[in-house]
Enzyme design. Structure first.
Site, PDB file in Angstrom:
ATOM      1  N   HIS A 137       6.751   4.429 -12.464  1.00 24.23           N
ATOM      2  CA  HIS A 137       6.265   5.116 -11.261  1.00 24.23           C
ATOM      3  C   HIS A 137       6.820   4.445 -10.010  1.00 24.23           C
ATOM      4  N   ASP A 193      31.921  16.784   9.038  1.00 24.48           N
ATOM      5  CA  ASP A 193      31.360  16.459   7.728  1.00 24.48           C
ATOM      6  C   ASP A 193      31.081  14.969   7.731  1.00 24.48           C
ATOM      7  N   TRP A 236       7.626  -2.895 -10.960  1.00 18.90           N
ATOM      8  CA  TRP A 236       8.879  -2.544 -10.278  1.00 18.90           C
ATOM      9  C   TRP A 236       9.532  -3.774  -9.669  1.00 18.90           C
ATOM     10  N   SER A 280      25.440   3.509  -5.809  1.00 19.06           N
ATOM     11  CA  SER A 280      25.262   4.765  -5.083  1.00 19.06           C
ATOM     12  C   SER A 280      24.765   4.500  -3.663  1.00 19.06           C
ATOM     13  N   SER A 281      23.763   3.644  -3.547  1.00 19.13           N
ATOM     14  CA  SER A 281      23.201   3.356  -2.224  1.00 19.13           C
ATOM     15  C   SER A 281      24.217   2.706  -1.305  1.00 19.13           C
ATOM     16  N   HIS A 295      12.081  -6.978   0.650  1.00 18.87           N
ATOM     17  CA  HIS A 295      11.423  -6.690   1.906  1.00 18.87           C
ATOM     18  C   HIS A 295      12.252  -5.778   2.803  1.00 18.87           C
ATOM     19  N   GLU A 328      14.165  -3.700   1.857  1.00 21.56           N
ATOM     20  CA  GLU A 328      14.062  -2.416   1.165  1.00 21.56           C
ATOM     21  C   GLU A 328      12.868  -1.592   1.674  1.00 21.56           C
ATOM     22  N   TYR A 369      11.630  -1.628   4.557  1.00 24.09           N
ATOM     23  CA  TYR A 369      11.964  -1.071   5.866  1.00 24.09           C
ATOM     24  C   TYR A 369      13.033  -0.005   5.759  1.00 24.09           C
ATOM     25  N   SER A 371      10.361  10.340  15.651  1.00 27.17           N
ATOM     26  CA  SER A 371      10.804  10.242  17.039  1.00 27.17           C
ATOM     27  C   SER A 371      11.571  11.465  17.505  1.00 27.17           C
ATOM     28  N   HIS A 415       6.679 -13.461   2.303  1.00 24.12           N
ATOM     29  CA  HIS A 415       5.259 -13.085   2.439  1.00 24.12           C
ATOM     30  C   HIS A 415       4.756 -12.368   1.187  1.00 24.12           C
ATOM     31  N   HIS A 416       5.680 -12.002   0.297  1.00 21.31           N
ATOM     32  CA  HIS A 416       5.246 -11.454  -0.998  1.00 21.31           C
ATOM     33  C   HIS A 416       4.954 -12.570  -1.991  1.00 21.31           C
ATOM     34  N   THR A 422       7.006  -2.942  16.023  1.00 22.45           N
ATOM     35  CA  THR A 422       6.421  -1.739  15.439  1.00 22.45           C
ATOM     36  C   THR A 422       5.374  -1.156  16.376  1.00 22.45           C
ATOM     37  N   LYS A 427       6.841   0.961  18.994  1.00 16.98           N
ATOM     38  CA  LYS A 427       7.141   2.315  18.530  1.00 16.98           C
ATOM     39  C   LYS A 427       5.895   3.199  18.606  1.00 16.98           C
ATOM     40  N   ARG A 463      -4.252  -5.578  -9.381  1.00 17.28           N
ATOM     41  CA  ARG A 463      -3.413  -4.432  -9.663  1.00 17.28           C
ATOM     42  C   ARG A 463      -2.813  -4.552 -11.060  1.00 17.28           C
TER      43      ARG A 463
HETATM   44  C1  HEA Z   1       7.227   5.881  -2.236  1.00 19.75           C
HETATM   45  C2  HEA Z   1       6.642   5.386  -3.184  1.00 19.75           C
HETATM   46  C3  HEA Z   1       5.384   5.821  -3.841  1.00 19.75           C
HETATM   47  C4  HEA Z   1       4.710   7.022  -3.842  1.00 19.75           C
HETATM   48  C5  HEA Z   1       5.092   8.303  -3.153  1.00 19.75           C
HETATM   49  C6  HEA Z   1       3.554   6.833  -4.657  1.00 19.75           C
HETATM   50  C7  HEA Z   1       2.613   7.819  -4.916  1.00 19.75           C
HETATM   51  C8  HEA Z   1       1.474   7.647  -5.686  1.00 19.75           C
HETATM   52  N1  HEA Z   1       1.079   6.480  -6.293  1.00 19.75           N
HETATM   53 FE1  HEA Z   1       2.133   4.751  -6.352  1.00 19.75          FE
HETATM   54  N2  HEA Z   1       3.168   3.017  -6.412  1.00 19.75           N
HETATM   55  C9  HEA Z   1       4.350   2.751  -5.771  1.00 19.75           C
HETATM   56  C10 HEA Z   1       5.029   3.601  -4.921  1.00 19.75           C
HETATM   57  C11 HEA Z   1       4.639   4.914  -4.665  1.00 19.75           C
HETATM   58  N3  HEA Z   1       3.524   5.546  -5.147  1.00 19.75           N
HETATM   59  C12 HEA Z   1       4.816   1.431  -6.084  1.00 19.75           C
HETATM   60  C13 HEA Z   1       6.086   0.762  -5.574  1.00 19.75           C
HETATM   61  C14 HEA Z   1       3.864   0.886  -6.937  1.00 19.75           C
HETATM   62  C15 HEA Z   1       3.850  -0.503  -7.551  1.00 19.75           C
HETATM   63  C16 HEA Z   1       4.328  -0.443  -8.951  1.00 19.75           C
HETATM   64  C17 HEA Z   1       4.137  -1.749  -9.610  1.00 19.75           C
HETATM   65  O1  HEA Z   1       3.037  -2.303  -9.579  1.00 19.75           O
HETATM   66  O2  HEA Z   1       5.125  -2.251 -10.162  1.00 19.75           O
HETATM   67  C18 HEA Z   1       2.837   1.905  -7.112  1.00 19.75           C
HETATM   68  C19 HEA Z   1       1.692   1.728  -7.880  1.00 19.75           C
HETATM   69  C20 HEA Z   1       0.670   2.651  -7.982  1.00 19.75           C
HETATM   70  C21 HEA Z   1      -0.590   2.387  -8.574  1.00 19.75           C
HETATM   71  C22 HEA Z   1      -1.042   1.055  -9.124  1.00 19.75           C
HETATM   72  C23 HEA Z   1      -0.724   0.941 -10.534  1.00 19.75           C
HETATM   73  C24 HEA Z   1      -1.122  -0.382 -11.048  1.00 19.75           C
HETATM   74  O3  HEA Z   1      -1.185  -1.352 -10.304  1.00 19.75           O
HETATM   75  O4  HEA Z   1      -1.356  -0.432 -12.253  1.00 19.75           O
HETATM   76  C25 HEA Z   1      -1.314   3.552  -8.522  1.00 19.75           C
HETATM   77  C26 HEA Z   1      -2.684   3.712  -9.028  1.00 19.75           C
HETATM   78  O5  HEA Z   1      -3.367   4.565  -8.674  1.00 19.75           O
HETATM   79  C27 HEA Z   1      -0.492   4.524  -7.884  1.00 19.75           C
HETATM   80  C28 HEA Z   1      -0.856   5.836  -7.634  1.00 19.75           C
HETATM   81  C29 HEA Z   1      -0.088   6.738  -6.921  1.00 19.75           C
HETATM   82  C30 HEA Z   1      -0.470   8.123  -6.738  1.00 19.75           C
HETATM   83  C31 HEA Z   1      -1.661   8.784  -7.324  1.00 19.75           C
HETATM   84  C32 HEA Z   1       0.525   8.673  -5.960  1.00 19.75           C
HETATM   85  C33 HEA Z   1       0.560  10.099  -5.480  1.00 19.75           C
HETATM   86  O6  HEA Z   1       0.954  10.147  -4.159  1.00 19.75           O
HETATM   87  C34 HEA Z   1       1.479  10.902  -6.338  1.00 19.75           C
HETATM   88  C35 HEA Z   1       1.370  12.344  -6.020  1.00 19.75           C
HETATM   89  C36 HEA Z   1       1.451  13.121  -7.278  1.00 19.75           C
HETATM   90  C37 HEA Z   1       2.353  14.056  -7.493  1.00 19.75           C
HETATM   91  C38 HEA Z   1       3.362  14.372  -6.496  1.00 19.75           C
HETATM   92  C39 HEA Z   1       2.398  14.754  -8.789  1.00 19.75           C
HETATM   93  C40 HEA Z   1       2.835  16.164  -8.653  1.00 19.75           C
HETATM   94  C41 HEA Z   1       3.112  16.696  -9.984  1.00 19.75           C
HETATM   95  C42 HEA Z   1       2.384  17.641 -10.525  1.00 19.75           C
HETATM   96  C43 HEA Z   1       1.227  18.248  -9.820  1.00 19.75           C
HETATM   97  C44 HEA Z   1       2.744  18.127 -11.850  1.00 19.75           C
HETATM   98  C45 HEA Z   1       1.595  18.094 -12.789  1.00 19.75           C
HETATM   99  C46 HEA Z   1       1.410  16.778 -13.397  1.00 19.75           C
HETATM  100  C47 HEA Z   1       0.542  16.520 -14.395  1.00 19.75           C
HETATM  101  C48 HEA Z   1      -0.317  17.560 -15.008  1.00 19.75           C
HETATM  102  C49 HEA Z   1       0.400  15.109 -14.939  1.00 19.75           C
HETATM  103  N4  HEA Z   1       0.703   3.945  -7.562  1.00 19.75           N
HETATM  104  C1  HEA Z   2       7.406   1.503   3.972  1.00 17.80           C
HETATM  105  C2  HEA Z   2       7.066   0.423   3.448  1.00 17.80           C
HETATM  106  C3  HEA Z   2       6.353  -0.716   4.085  1.00 17.80           C
HETATM  107  C4  HEA Z   2       6.129  -1.032   5.412  1.00 17.80           C
HETATM  108  C5  HEA Z   2       6.583  -0.309   6.637  1.00 17.80           C
HETATM  109  C6  HEA Z   2       5.378  -2.253   5.400  1.00 17.80           C
HETATM  110  C7  HEA Z   2       4.979  -2.911   6.561  1.00 17.80           C
HETATM  111  C8  HEA Z   2       4.377  -4.157   6.583  1.00 17.80           C
HETATM  112  N1  HEA Z   2       3.995  -4.899   5.499  1.00 17.80           N
HETATM  113 FE1  HEA Z   2       4.117  -4.302   3.562  1.00 17.80          FE
HETATM  114  N2  HEA Z   2       4.472  -3.851   1.629  1.00 17.80           N
HETATM  115  C9  HEA Z   2       5.127  -2.744   1.153  1.00 17.80           C
HETATM  116  C10 HEA Z   2       5.698  -1.739   1.916  1.00 17.80           C
HETATM  117  C11 HEA Z   2       5.714  -1.746   3.297  1.00 17.80           C
HETATM  118  N3  HEA Z   2       5.121  -2.647   4.115  1.00 17.80           N
HETATM  119  C12 HEA Z   2       5.165  -2.745  -0.278  1.00 17.80           C
HETATM  120  C13 HEA Z   2       5.800  -1.689  -1.170  1.00 17.80           C
HETATM  121  C14 HEA Z   2       4.487  -3.880  -0.676  1.00 17.80           C
HETATM  122  C15 HEA Z   2       4.137  -4.351  -2.074  1.00 17.80           C
HETATM  123  C16 HEA Z   2       5.266  -4.703  -2.942  1.00 17.80           C
HETATM  124  C17 HEA Z   2       4.750  -5.074  -4.297  1.00 17.80           C
HETATM  125  O1  HEA Z   2       4.238  -6.197  -4.437  1.00 17.80           O
HETATM  126  O2  HEA Z   2       4.818  -4.243  -5.211  1.00 17.80           O
HETATM  127  C18 HEA Z   2       4.089  -4.561   0.549  1.00 17.80           C
HETATM  128  C19 HEA Z   2       3.428  -5.786   0.565  1.00 17.80           C
HETATM  129  C20 HEA Z   2       3.205  -6.520   1.706  1.00 17.80           C
HETATM  130  C21 HEA Z   2       2.786  -7.884   1.704  1.00 17.80           C
HETATM  131  C22 HEA Z   2       2.559  -8.752   0.463  1.00 17.80           C
HETATM  132  C23 HEA Z   2       1.176  -8.624  -0.013  1.00 17.80           C
HETATM  133  C24 HEA Z   2       0.947  -9.322  -1.275  1.00 17.80           C
HETATM  134  O3  HEA Z   2       1.574  -8.979  -2.283  1.00 17.80           O
HETATM  135  O4  HEA Z   2       0.123 -10.231  -1.270  1.00 17.80           O
HETATM  136  C25 HEA Z   2       2.656  -8.270   3.011  1.00 17.80           C
HETATM  137  C26 HEA Z   2       2.241  -9.617   3.460  1.00 17.80           C
HETATM  138  O5  HEA Z   2       2.485 -10.034   4.505  1.00 17.80           O
HETATM  139  C27 HEA Z   2       3.014  -7.128   3.819  1.00 17.80           C
HETATM  140  C28 HEA Z   2       3.021  -7.106   5.206  1.00 17.80           C
HETATM  141  C29 HEA Z   2       3.504  -6.048   5.967  1.00 17.80           C
HETATM  142  C30 HEA Z   2       3.536  -6.071   7.421  1.00 17.80           C
HETATM  143  C31 HEA Z   2       3.059  -7.168   8.320  1.00 17.80           C
HETATM  144  C32 HEA Z   2       4.113  -4.883   7.792  1.00 17.80           C
HETATM  145  C33 HEA Z   2       4.401  -4.475   9.204  1.00 17.80           C
HETATM  146  O6  HEA Z   2       5.695  -3.933   9.308  1.00 17.80           O
HETATM  147  C34 HEA Z   2       3.414  -3.472   9.727  1.00 17.80           C
HETATM  148  C35 HEA Z   2       3.524  -3.347  11.225  1.00 17.80           C
HETATM  149  C36 HEA Z   2       2.687  -2.226  11.790  1.00 17.80           C
HETATM  150  C37 HEA Z   2       1.545  -2.366  12.476  1.00 17.80           C
HETATM  151  C38 HEA Z   2       0.910  -3.692  12.673  1.00 17.80           C
HETATM  152  C39 HEA Z   2       0.806  -1.189  12.991  1.00 17.80           C
HETATM  153  C40 HEA Z   2       1.232  -0.691  14.345  1.00 17.80           C
HETATM  154  C41 HEA Z   2       1.193  -1.724  15.399  1.00 17.80           C
HETATM  155  C42 HEA Z   2       0.416  -1.658  16.497  1.00 17.80           C
HETATM  156  C43 HEA Z   2      -0.465  -0.515  16.783  1.00 17.80           C
HETATM  157  C44 HEA Z   2       0.594  -2.758  17.481  1.00 17.80           C
HETATM  158  C45 HEA Z   2      -0.541  -3.650  17.714  1.00 17.80           C
HETATM  159  C46 HEA Z   2      -1.048  -4.311  16.506  1.00 17.80           C
HETATM  160  C47 HEA Z   2      -1.429  -5.597  16.413  1.00 17.80           C
HETATM  161  C48 HEA Z   2      -1.006  -6.678  17.330  1.00 17.80           C
HETATM  162  C49 HEA Z   2      -2.405  -5.976  15.334  1.00 17.80           C
HETATM  163  N4  HEA Z   2       3.341  -6.084   2.988  1.00 17.80           N
HETATM  164 CU   LIG Z   3       7.433  -7.239   2.691  1.00 23.06          CU
END
Ligand code: HEA
Ligand code: HEA
Ligand SMILES: [Cu+2]
Ligand code: CUA
Lengths: 372, 548, 286
Positions: free
Chosen positions: B94, B123, B159, B187-188, B271, B273, B275, B286, B320-321, B346, B349, B468
């Site tokens: 997933h 193009d 993942w 590809s990317s 990380h 990634e 962004y 925007s 930070h991860h 951020t 923005k 998790r």
């Molecule tokens: C962009 C990225 C993205 C998106 C869009 C989503 C979308 C969703 N995620 Fe995702 N999720 C991740 C990125 C994302 N996730 C990542 C990176 C992890 C961490 C993985 C890891 O731990 O390694 C994670 C882990 C994660 C967990 C934790 C699993 C765990 O720790 O064991 C869960 C649990 O609820 C969850 C739920 C969902 C759900 C319900 C959606 C929903 O938004 C999905 C919406 C559903 C649909 C679009 C389905 C549509 C299809 C149909 C309707 C067809 C019919 C289907 C059936 C009848 C089965 N996700």
């Molecule tokens: C699109 C993807 C995306 C984005 C944009 C971000 C944005 C941010 N993430 Fe997130 N992050 C993930 C995707 C993302 N993250 C994923 C996938 C994981 C889990 C990976 C995994 O373990 O599977 C993760 C995990 C993750 C962790 C690790 C947690 C853990 O495993 O223990 C941390 C820790 O610092 C973190 C921090 C942040 C911060 C500080 C931002 C900042 O960029 C956010 C900044 C935005 C704001 C703060 C809001 C707007 C700001 C204001 C309104 C201004 C004023 C605000 C203040 C001064 C408070 N993220």
């Molecule tokens: Cu990060």
């Protein structure tokens, strides 16, 4: 769109309204150590900062959405830049963050200072149980989840501490600084007890330090928090904190038991008693991979039932269990099971599930293998 | 970089003889092919863009179906549907599919379609390479999905595939997983190179860098991030490959390596990634908000600088991860401070978007609804990110559902909503028809309600202590999970509406004029709707064009 | 297409075939590694990649020679190649990063020094050193000796530095219109590249058979072969590209002003050279 408000209000309401209980409820537990209370405070401060910023930001946003909609006859203004405003809203968040970083730094420094501990406990993660060594005390325990399979399968009602109960908790004295050394024998695990605010990864080949000082006697539950394979969800941590005197008594008792256990190696064991003991060892240690009926999960985990090649080769059977298979999930058990347990489990495997070799492995022989 | 405009006369031909070339049998394919082969061999940015978008949607459905399997199992405590081994494979797949298969290709598809249109280019700069970048993806993901059927099952280590769970203790199929990721990575990288070359080299004469839309800007910076970090991912999976198949010791202390080295390399990629998955979203929002507020984007320049600042900072925060892996104190502090800093650009923005709304002339068409929901819900996700950045508190949050809540807020109502907003926004340009507004609203409201019901309770579950990646959980988490699962199904099935809207719009609907939204001002709205296969074959004359 | 000055090929079968070829190659390699059988797909895939690349580039060369590319197209190629090399830099940076991490952090920690020195509890007898002759776990047999930087590696350094010079000479000569000199210098460059590879082959043989440096010999062997191996692969590719350029010069494809193919190859070769200098310093000398 109004949801933003509703959510913020909901969150704010809930955090105040619900009493904080240990490891349950809606919020982080306050916990039972100074560190855990500091962490809880940090958590709440940053939470409220976010709420306040959220209210201001979303407030302006929703005001604009209501006030300046075309349906109400709004006409777009022309401005699109304002240096002062932009500088201000860069500077203010920055200052807020600095203010936030100061207490966080202090707490972190404190958490990293594991010096001058009263006790050292070495915590070793295994797939999928914890090993606790009281360093310098010659006491070692293994802590396995004790929730019955039937509860997980749903054929039996789930108990109060479903999945969060173990056969042997980590026993610690209160009001003492305990240094926790975490490591692992196989993959990465992570040892976490929310009430202590201690979470440390157990990295194979390396040792991590952390520490705690528990204020109140009680039982505190947590889990392994680093994905460590199939039974990662079934690897609870339970800490039993007690007064110093009780703890001393417990430790003394443990030392005696360990000595008695060592004595059992020398005597001759019979088939029945070995199988009986081996069955228990098998169920707690081996069954997670080789499965309850020895059928394994090929190709990852080989079957032991009906494994003719294995039954024909007693020496290899013993060797695999004692020394493990390097480069695979099959660990060496010479350090983690007693000679009696190893003898018992091998004997059991060679006489269960239709494996009827009749072989009896004596603990003394295993002992000789491990420490010649 | 200094604003540069390519000289108007770009017709100077290479000096080499051209007559003799035809003699060696070269045949130029003049006409467009028709039938399925046309889609396989196309070099047209619009067709390739559509291919990417279709692929992304398919992956979103597959990844989403896996998420629903997860939610089904977590509906109540106990193991009902699936076994832990399979659960882990679902979680891993997933995450991988959503990140590498749905969100990234979705943004690349939008880039392919819209960047040439927004900069007045005929193009992409390297059209054949573009097609190659695309076709690697279906091949890579077919291979990735096929690992589920291999003996021992597919990847089951999350993942983030931490060693040694993903090396010594991994199923045999891991080697194929590595190769699939290699292909997706190639590809990317190639796709990003193409995007950079296009933006830097193919802008219509007279368009300076600071005249570009923010969508183009954010993609320029994203492409840079991609080229910088995808090779690092390729490097680390290559090291895994060697550890698995050739007995090296990179991630094994017995030979002098370190499992934590894997995590440093992974997150150095990982990380930036995340962004990569949000900067293009910032760009989309925007351009949409000014359109429907009928007011110029507030603080264009600061938006550009903020994007660049986020990108630069993103290289300095990776650990930070890893707050809980036992980093030295100085490292822990360094990464905490840098991570906190990201909130500043951020925030700029968010404030700019809101000030754009302020004193605007706002209407609420579907793209605008999604963009507004993005602003609110992404910010909530950003707040939880900020909480995670406080290292001592992260000891409590790390690897719990609080983190799952955080990243789904930034990814689903963040990245995915922005893609949906973009699709609603540009569908008139792509198809010549407006998407059905009534269905769009249904889709929007069901999605917003569903997504919050799905992910908001995860905050509580995480704070209360639910780790998790577990297939079963203690009883005190039952209510939160049940709510999440219901929300998951609501959100998931609402996406069928989205497909319906898109299909309907492709087939017909209210005709859209060249400029489909009365507040829209960017260059793409000067070409007819639907955009003809070839646009800007001769660069547009921008002397009288008013940029943003 | 037509009308515009920027050349957009109408369609091409090479990209998708290239994708399939890469897929075939990777699946083939996977089958060999995982199931230990089936040396079928791997060579087919490799051959397919080479063939498709040749045909794809043939098209590009023909388009270029027909004068379909304008100066803007030339710049696109330049940006493309430049950023591609940047991606390669990052790829090697990951490997160098791993080397530094191990040497500066991991090994001292295992030996009881620094922030994670408690780790030495697990390896009481371990002594950190670089090159690491005795890995922490005695079951992992370390190398017996290391490669002296001042013998074969030094020779190789000279080869590559010399090749960079001859390549630059070739390029300058070409720009001045001395086609024969350019060709000769390029031929020498390719030759030096081949010599480099031969020497590296000898060095690997020595390492495996006399010095006990193997992939399995702990982290020293791991990083040694990782860095030198991927560098060697790049030298191989670079030498092939230069050989193609030699052939193209011979065929009279380039003009003094228009020879980006040649320049791109030169960029690549210089990049490979710079990586070697890094290797020489950090893998061999220090
Ligand atoms: C962009 C990225 C993205 C998106 C869009 C989503 C979308 C969703 N995620 Fe995702 N999720 C991740 C990125 C994302 N996730 C990542 C990176 C992890 C961490 C993985 C890891 O731990 O390694 C994670 C882990 C994660 C967990 C934790 C699993 C765990 O720790 O064991 C869960 C649990 O609820 C969850 C739920 C969902 C759900 C319900 C959606 C929903 O938004 C999905 C919406 C559903 C649909 C679009 C389905 C549509 C299809 C149909 C309707 C067809 C019919 C289907 C059936 C009848 C089965 N996700
Ligand atoms: C699109 C993807 C995306 C984005 C944009 C971000 C944005 C941010 N993430 Fe997130 N992050 C993930 C995707 C993302 N993250 C994923 C996938 C994981 C889990 C990976 C995994 O373990 O599977 C993760 C995990 C993750 C962790 C690790 C947690 C853990 O495993 O223990 C941390 C820790 O610092 C973190 C921090 C942040 C911060 C500080 C931002 C900042 O960029 C956010 C900044 C935005 C704001 C703060 C809001 C707007 C700001 C204001 C309104 C201004 C004023 C605000 C203040 C001064 C408070 N993220
Ligand atoms: Cu990060
Ligand atoms: Cu042990 Cu998870």
């Amino acid at each position: 769109m109004r949801k933003g408000f509703a959510l913020a209000a909901l969150l704010a309401g809930l955090s105040g309204q619900f009493p904080i209980s240990h490891a349950t409820g809606w919020n982080m537990p306050v916990g039972v150590s100074q560190v855990s209370r500091d962490v809880y405070d940090l958590h709440m401060i940053i939470f409220w900062i976010c709420v306040v910023i959220g209210v201001v930001v979303f407030g302006v946003m929703f005001y604009s959405l209501f006030r300046y909609r075309r349906s109400k006859g709004a006409k777009a203004a022309e401005f699109h830049e304002h240096t002062t405003v932009e500088v201000v809203w860069t500077a203010i968040p920055f200052l807020i963050l600095v203010a936030m970083a100061i207490p966080a730094t202090a707490t972190l420094k404190n958490m990293y200072d594991a010096s001058e501990a009263d006790y050292d406990v070495m915590i070793t993660g295994h797939q999928w149980r914890w090993q606790y060594d009281y360093m310098g005390e010659d006491v070692t325990l293994f802590s396995n989840m004790s929730t019955p399979k039937a509860q997980i399968a749903g054929t039996e009602e789930k108990g109060e501490h479903y999945l969060l109960e173990v056969d042997e908790p980590l026993v610690l004295p209160v009001d003492r600084k305990i240094r926790l050394l975490t490591t692992s024998a196989d993959v990465i695990h992570s040892w976490w007890v929310p009430d202590l605010a201690v979470k440390k990864d157990a990295i194979p080949g390396f040792v991590n330090e952390s520490w705690t000082r528990i204020d109140e006697p009680g039982i505190y539950r947590g889990q392994c928090t680093e994905l460590c394979g199939k039974d990662h969800g079934f690897m609870p941590v339970v800490v039993h904190a007690m007064e110093q005197e009780q703890f001393d008594a417990w430790l003394a008792e443990r030392k005696q038991a360990a000595a008695a256990e060592a004595g059992g190696v020398d005597r001759e064991w019979g088939l029945e008693e070995l199988v009986e003991r081996g069955e228990k060892v098998y169920a707690t240690v081996c069954a997670s991979c080789h499965q309850a009926e020895g059928q394994g999960l090929p190709p990852t985990f080989p079957a032991l039932a009906g494994n003719q090649a294995l039954m024909d080769d007693l020496d290899r059977h013993i060797d695999v269990v004692v020394n493990g298979v390097s480069g695979s999930a099959m660990a060496s058990f010479s350090g983690t099971l007693s000679p009696v347990d190893i003898a018992a489990v091998v004997t059991f495997e060679r006489n269960a599930w239709g494996n009827e070799t009749g072989d009896v492995v004596q603990p003394a022989d295993i002992q000789a293998l491990i420490a010649p | 970089m200094a604003p540069q405009s390519p000289p108007k006369a770009t017709l100077e031909h290479s000096q080499s003889a051209s007559g003799s070339a035809t003699a060696d049998g070269f045949q130029e394919e003049h006409h467009y092919r028709s039938g399925p082969l046309r889609w396989l061999l196309t070099t047209n940015h619009k067709e390739i863009g559509s291919l990417y978008l279709i692929f992304s949607l398919a992956m979103f459905m597959i990844g989403g179906a896996m998420a629903l399997v997860i939610r089904l199992e977590l509906f109540q405590p106990g193991l009902q549907m699936i076994q832990p081994e399979f659960f882990n494979q679902m979680t891993t797949m997933h995450g991988l599919i959503m990140v590498f298969g749905a969100v990234m290709p979705g943004f690349v598809g939008l880039a392919n379609w819209m960047i040439p249109l927004q900069i007045g280019a005929p193009d992409m700069a390297l059209p054949r390479l573009n097609n190659f970048s695309f076709w690697l993806l279906p091949i890579a993901f077919t291979l990735l999905l096929s690992t589920l059927l291999m003996p021992g099952g597919g990847p089951n280590f999350g993942w983030t595939f931490y060693a040694p769970l993903s090396t010594t203790y991994a199923p045999p199929s891991t080697t194929f997983f590595i190769f699939a990721l290699h292909m997706a990575g190639i590809s990317s990288i190639l796709g990003a190179i193409n995007i950079i070359a296009t933006i830097l080299n193919l802008r219509a004469p007279g368009m300076r860098l600071m005249d570009m839309t923010l969508f183009v800007w954010t993609w320029l910076i994203t492409a840079f991030l991609l080229i910088a970090v995808m090779p690092v991912l390729a490097g680390v999976i290559t090291m895994m490959l060697l550890d698995i198949n050739f007995g090296t010791s990179f991630f094994n202390a017995a030979g002098g390596g370190d499992p934590v080295l894997f995590q440093h390399l992974f997150w150095f990629f990982g990380h930036p990634e995340v962004y990569i998955m949000i900067l293009p979203a910032f760009g989309i929002v925007s351009v949409i908000i000014p359109t429907f507020a009928r007011k110029r984007l507030f603080g264009y320049a600061s938006m550009v600088y903020a994007t660049a600042a986020i990108a630069i900072l993103s290289f300095l925060v990776w650990a930070h991860h890893m707050f809980a892996v036992g980093l030295p104190l100085v490292a822990e502090l360094f990464f905490m401070y840098t991570t906190l800093l990201i909130a500043v650009p951020t925030g700029v923005k968010v404030f700019n978007w809101i000030t754009t709304l302020f004193r605007g002339e706002i209407t609420f068409e579907t793209p605008m609804l999604f963009a507004l929901a993005f602003v609110v819900l992404f910010t909530i996700g950003g707040f939880s990110g900020l909480m995670l950045a406080i290292a001592p508190a992260d000891f409590q949050y790390h690897d719990t559902y609080f983190v799952v809540a955080h990243f789904h807020y930034v990814l689903v109502p963040g990245a995915v909503f922005s893609i949906m907003a973009a699709v609603y926004y540009w569908l008139p340009k792509w198809t010549g028809h407006y998407p059905d507004e009534r269905l769009g609203r249904w889709h929007f409201w069901l999605s917003v309600i569903g997504v919050n019901l799905l992910f908001f309770p995860m905050h509580f579950a995480g704070l209360a202590g639910m780790p998790r990646r577990i297939p079963d959980y203690a009883l005190q988490f039952a209510d939160f999970n049940m709510a999440s699962s219901i929300g998951g199904f609501l959100f998931g099935f609402s996406q069928l509406l989205f497909i319906w809207v898109v299909v309907k719009c492709v087939r017909g609907g209210v005709k859209a004029p060249a400029n489909a939204w009365d507040g829209a001002t960017d260059l793409e709205w000067t070409v007819p709707s639907p955009a003809p296969l070839h646009t800007f074959e001769t660069p547009p004359d921008l002397r009288d064009f008013k940029f943003h | 297409m037509s009308g515009g000055s920027y050349y957009v090929p109408a369609s091409s079968k090479w990209p998708i075939l290239a994708g399939l070829a890469v897929g075939l190659f990777m699946i083939g390699t996977g089958i060999v590694l995982v199931f230990d059988t089936g040396m079928v797909l791997l060579p087919i895939g490799a051959a397919a990649i080479v063939t498709v690349m040749a045909l794809w580039f043939r098209d590009v060369i023909r388009e270029s020679r027909r004068g379909l590319y304008d100066a803007q197209m030339d710049r696109s190629f330049r940006w493309g190649m430049g950023w591609f090399i940047f991606s390669e830099v990052m790829f090697f940076l990951a490997f160098f990063g791993a080397l530094f991490y191990v040497r500066v952090f991991a090994l001292p920690w295992l030996d009881g020094e620094g922030a994670k020195g408690v780790s030495a509890l697990l390896w009481p007898d371990f002594v950190a050193s670089w090159p690491l002759m005795n890995p922490p776990d005695t079951n992992v047999v370390g190398p017996e000796a290391v490669v002296s930087p001042w013998q074969l590696p030094l020779v190789n350094t000279l080869f590559l530095v010399a090749s960079s010079i001859t390549l630059t000479l070739s390029h300058e000569a070409f720009k001045e219109g001395y086609r024969d000199t350019a060709r000769n210098c390029l031929a020498i460059t390719v030759l030096l590249g081949v010599l480099f590879l031969i020497v590296q082959g000898i060095e690997y043989y020595e390492a495996y058979h006399h010095l006990g440096i193997t992939l399995q010999a702990g982290i020293y062997g791991s990083t040694f072969f990782l860095l030198t191996g991927f560098h060697g692969a790049h030298v191989t590719i670079g030498a092939i590209i230069l050989a193609v350029m030699l052939w193209r010069i011979q065929k009279g494809h380039f003009s003094a002003h228009n020879h980006f193919g040649f320049e791109a190859a030169a960029w690549y070769w210089h990049f490979v050279d710079v990586v070697w200098i890094g290797l020489f310093i950090f893998v061999y000398v220090f």
